[in-house]
Every structure is written in structure tokens, then in C-alpha cells.
Design a protein around this motif. Sequence first.
Motif, short mmCIF file in Angstrom:
data_model
loop_
_atom_site.label_atom_id
_atom_site.label_comp_id
_atom_site.label_asym_id
_atom_site.label_seq_id
_atom_site.Cartn_x
_atom_site.Cartn_y
_atom_site.Cartn_z
N ALA A 34 -24.98 7.47 25.60
CA ALA A 34 -25.50 6.88 24.36
C ALA A 34 -24.35 6.42 23.46
O ALA A 34 -24.43 5.32 22.88
CB ALA A 34 -26.37 7.89 23.63
N LEU A 38 -23.63 2.52 22.30
CA LEU A 38 -23.44 2.13 20.90
C LEU A 38 -22.09 1.45 20.67
O LEU A 38 -21.99 0.50 19.89
CB LEU A 38 -23.56 3.35 19.99
CG LEU A 38 -24.97 3.88 19.77
CD1 LEU A 38 -24.93 5.20 19.00
CD2 LEU A 38 -25.81 2.86 19.02
N TRP A 41 -22.41 -2.01 22.07
CA TRP A 41 -23.31 -2.77 21.19
C TRP A 41 -22.55 -3.27 19.95
O TRP A 41 -22.67 -4.44 19.57
CB TRP A 41 -24.48 -1.89 20.77
CG TRP A 41 -25.41 -2.58 19.82
CD1 TRP A 41 -25.35 -2.58 18.46
CD2 TRP A 41 -26.53 -3.38 20.15
NE1 TRP A 41 -26.35 -3.32 17.93
CE2 TRP A 41 -27.10 -3.84 18.95
CE3 TRP A 41 -27.11 -3.77 21.36
CZ2 TRP A 41 -28.22 -4.65 18.92
CZ3 TRP A 41 -28.23 -4.57 21.31
CH2 TRP A 41 -28.77 -5.01 20.11
N ASN A 42 -21.78 -2.39 19.32
CA ASN A 42 -21.03 -2.80 18.13
C ASN A 42 -19.92 -3.78 18.46
O ASN A 42 -19.60 -4.65 17.65
CB ASN A 42 -20.47 -1.57 17.41
CG ASN A 42 -21.52 -0.90 16.56
OD1 ASN A 42 -22.01 -1.48 15.62
ND2 ASN A 42 -21.89 0.30 16.94
N ARG A 66 -17.24 0.28 12.83
CA ARG A 66 -18.18 1.24 13.43
C ARG A 66 -17.80 1.53 14.87
O ARG A 66 -17.90 2.68 15.33
CB ARG A 66 -19.62 0.71 13.35
CG ARG A 66 -20.24 0.84 11.99
CD ARG A 66 -21.73 0.55 12.03
NE ARG A 66 -22.05 -0.77 12.55
CZ ARG A 66 -22.15 -1.88 11.82
NH1 ARG A 66 -21.96 -1.83 10.53
NH2 ARG A 66 -22.45 -3.02 12.39
N ARG A 67 -17.38 0.52 15.61
CA ARG A 67 -16.99 0.72 17.01
C ARG A 67 -15.81 1.68 17.10
O ARG A 67 -15.80 2.60 17.92
CB ARG A 67 -16.62 -0.61 17.67
CG ARG A 67 -16.22 -0.44 19.13
CD ARG A 67 -15.62 -1.69 19.71
NE ARG A 67 -14.36 -2.06 19.08
CZ ARG A 67 -13.18 -1.58 19.48
NH1 ARG A 67 -13.09 -0.72 20.44
NH2 ARG A 67 -12.08 -1.98 18.88
N LEU A 70 -16.98 5.23 16.22
CA LEU A 70 -17.73 5.83 17.33
C LEU A 70 -16.80 6.24 18.47
O LEU A 70 -16.98 7.29 19.08
CB LEU A 70 -18.78 4.85 17.85
CG LEU A 70 -20.01 4.67 16.95
CD1 LEU A 70 -20.83 3.47 17.42
CD2 LEU A 70 -20.86 5.91 16.96
#
Length: 94
Positions: A34, A38, A41-42, A66-67, A70
Amino acid sequence: MTSHAVTPARCNNAATAAAVPPGSRWMKTLLIVAFLILIVWNLGAGLYYMLVDKGQSKRTVNALTRRIALSVALIIIVLVSIKLGWIEPHGVGA
């Protein structure tokens, strides 16, 4: 005839692996996958915003921030999990 001695570390790991509930192994894998989804995705969102906004907004910077956050969080989670013994690192093919 040669005898193969089992090291105590191998015995402890086997006992620990047998004691772990089967559902928790999938949860650990699911959590890591997950996070990776994410992150990708970012990364894609950052590329999309870079192409669409043409530097007019901060959406690209926010997506890439954000990437990075994460990615750092995933690394910390993996390191803490290894330290606490929740996951066990192994070599490729080991």
C-alpha cells in the motif's frame, strides 16, 4: 557421512515464524505494498501536475513532497519492524 548442525539462530527463527499468526504476514505485506502504491501514485500525480499546470501552481511540489514523506515513512517503518523483530530481513535466494 556428514552431519549438518542447525545453528541456534535458525532454530529460534523457525520457532518465531511458526508462532506468528498467518494473517499478520499478509498484513505486513499489504502495508508495504500500500505504501509503494501511494508512492507511485504521488510520483505520477507530480508528473501530471507538472505537465498540466506548467508551473502555475504548487501541486507538483506538494505531490513530490508527499512522495518523499511516504518514502521516508516506509523506510522508518521497515527499520523499526526489523529492530522489533516483526519482520526478518533475508538475502535474495536465502
